[in-house]
Design a protein around this motif. Structure first.
Motif, mmCIF file in Angstrom:
data_model
loop_
_atom_site.group_PDB
_atom_site.id
_atom_site.type_symbol
_atom_site.label_atom_id
_atom_site.label_comp_id
_atom_site.label_asym_id
_atom_site.label_seq_id
_atom_site.Cartn_x
_atom_site.Cartn_y
_atom_site.Cartn_z
ATOM 1 N N ASN A 41 -112.214 -31.569 -25.236
ATOM 2 C CA ASN A 41 -112.735 -30.882 -24.054
ATOM 3 C C ASN A 41 -114.172 -31.298 -23.806
ATOM 4 O O ASN A 41 -114.972 -31.361 -24.737
ATOM 5 N N VAL A 42 -114.483 -31.575 -22.541
ATOM 6 C CA VAL A 42 -115.827 -31.964 -22.128
ATOM 7 C C VAL A 42 -116.259 -31.009 -21.020
ATOM 8 O O VAL A 42 -115.453 -30.645 -20.156
ATOM 9 N N ASP A 43 -117.510 -30.601 -21.070
ATOM 10 C CA ASP A 43 -118.045 -29.722 -20.033
ATOM 11 C C ASP A 43 -119.554 -29.894 -19.995
ATOM 12 O O ASP A 43 -120.129 -30.655 -20.777
ATOM 13 N N SER A 44 -120.154 -29.184 -19.093
ATOM 14 C CA SER A 44 -121.603 -29.170 -18.962
ATOM 15 C C SER A 44 -122.084 -27.754 -19.237
ATOM 16 O O SER A 44 -121.315 -26.794 -19.136
ATOM 17 N N ARG A 45 -123.347 -27.628 -19.580
ATOM 18 C CA ARG A 45 -123.927 -26.303 -19.820
ATOM 19 C C ARG A 45 -124.056 -25.554 -18.493
ATOM 20 O O ARG A 45 -124.162 -26.172 -17.426
ATOM 21 N N PRO A 46 -124.094 -24.218 -18.552
ATOM 22 C CA PRO A 46 -124.208 -23.419 -17.322
ATOM 23 C C PRO A 46 -125.416 -23.780 -16.464
ATOM 24 O O PRO A 46 -125.319 -23.786 -15.236
ATOM 25 N N GLU A 47 -126.538 -24.135 -17.075
ATOM 26 C CA GLU A 47 -127.724 -24.469 -16.283
ATOM 27 C C GLU A 47 -127.542 -25.753 -15.468
ATOM 28 O O GLU A 47 -128.323 -26.043 -14.569
ATOM 29 N N PHE A 48 -126.492 -26.508 -15.785
ATOM 30 C CA PHE A 48 -126.190 -27.721 -15.024
ATOM 31 C C PHE A 48 -124.904 -27.572 -14.205
ATOM 32 O O PHE A 48 -124.344 -28.554 -13.737
ATOM 33 N N GLY A 49 -124.412 -26.331 -14.084
ATOM 34 C CA GLY A 49 -123.246 -26.066 -13.255
ATOM 35 C C GLY A 49 -121.921 -26.008 -13.988
ATOM 36 O O GLY A 49 -120.879 -25.837 -13.370
ATOM 37 N N GLY A 50 -121.952 -26.140 -15.315
ATOM 38 C CA GLY A 50 -120.714 -26.093 -16.088
ATOM 39 C C GLY A 50 -120.448 -24.713 -16.654
ATOM 40 O O GLY A 50 -121.145 -23.744 -16.350
ATOM 41 N N ALA A 97 -117.949 -30.043 -25.470
ATOM 42 C CA ALA A 97 -119.150 -30.837 -25.722
ATOM 43 C C ALA A 97 -119.512 -31.629 -24.468
ATOM 44 O O ALA A 97 -118.643 -31.971 -23.664
ATOM 45 N N SER A 98 -120.800 -31.922 -24.326
ATOM 46 C CA SER A 98 -121.230 -32.758 -23.208
ATOM 47 C C SER A 98 -120.938 -34.220 -23.538
ATOM 48 O O SER A 98 -120.782 -34.583 -24.710
ATOM 49 N N PRO A 99 -120.876 -35.069 -22.537
ATOM 50 C CA PRO A 99 -120.648 -36.490 -22.814
ATOM 51 C C PRO A 99 -121.697 -37.083 -23.769
ATOM 52 O O PRO A 99 -121.348 -37.879 -24.647
ATOM 53 N N MET A 100 -122.953 -36.697 -23.630
ATOM 54 C CA MET A 100 -123.988 -37.239 -24.515
ATOM 55 C C MET A 100 -123.842 -36.700 -25.940
ATOM 56 O O MET A 100 -124.130 -37.402 -26.908
ATOM 57 N N GLU A 101 -123.363 -35.467 -26.086
ATOM 58 C CA GLU A 101 -123.073 -34.952 -27.431
ATOM 59 C C GLU A 101 -121.928 -35.731 -28.060
ATOM 60 O O GLU A 101 -121.939 -36.006 -29.263
ATOM 61 N N LEU A 102 -120.958 -36.108 -27.238
ATOM 62 C CA LEU A 102 -119.848 -36.903 -27.753
ATOM 63 C C LEU A 102 -120.312 -38.265 -28.253
ATOM 64 O O LEU A 102 -119.766 -38.798 -29.225
ATOM 65 N N VAL A 103 -121.334 -38.826 -27.608
ATOM 66 C CA VAL A 103 -121.892 -40.099 -28.082
ATOM 67 C C VAL A 103 -122.454 -39.916 -29.494
ATOM 68 O O VAL A 103 -122.180 -40.726 -30.390
ATOM 69 N N LEU A 104 -123.222 -38.844 -29.704
ATOM 70 C CA LEU A 104 -123.775 -38.590 -31.042
ATOM 71 C C LEU A 104 -122.662 -38.308 -32.044
ATOM 72 O O LEU A 104 -122.732 -38.739 -33.202
#
Length: 144
Positions: free
Chosen positions: A25-34, A39-46
């Motif tokens: 599952n991928v999503d964005s934080r609420p402050e960015f509209g998610g 996890a965010s795409p950049m978290e998935l990179v890490l």
């Protein structure tokens, strides 16, 4: 290698599936509209850096008949503004290993992962510097 993405809600929650049927599952934080449903795409990179290097290191140490009783990693990324994007500039990885493992073999396994085997790290190499250190049985061995 193929990934399919399906939108789950009206915002940024997506379900991604690989060819073998594994879901992420991928999503964005609420402050960015998610809705913070993944996890965010950049978290998935890490996470990719952590997983790739862990697989490498454990494989190398097993071949050398080292007994690993615990293996953990922490990965932090520092981002830089490049136009409208914020790619990773520096990535810091700390490996925590426990067991009957020779110090030189643990340090060499990390070095080989980042310098030779980890495809995720190699993909990031042109834009990000990856720093790592190994902590073996609570003693720091290598920091690069």
């Amino acid at each position: 290698m193929k990934i399919t993405l399906n939108r789950v809600n009206d915002n940024f929650h997506f379900e991604l599936k690989n060819e073998r049927g594994h879901l992420v599952n991928v999503d964005s934080r609420p402050e960015f509209g998610g809705n913070d449903m993944g996890a965010s795409p950049m978290e998935l990179v890490l996470m990719g850096v952590a997983g790739c290097s862990a697989i490498d290191m454990i494989s190398i140490l097993k071949k050398q008949r080292q007994e690993i009783t615990s293996f953990k990693a922490e990965v932090e990324g520092e981002r830089a503004q490049v136009g409208e994007a914020k790619p990773f500039k520096d990535i810091h990885v700390v490996f925590y290993l426990e067991g009957e493992i020779k110090e030189d073999k643990a340090a060499k396994a990390a070095q080989l992962s980042f310098e030779k085997y980890c495809s995720v790290s190699k993909t990031l190499e042109p834009t990000a510097t990856i720093h790592y250190k190994v902590v073996l049985n609570r003693v720091e061995l290598a920091k690069i």
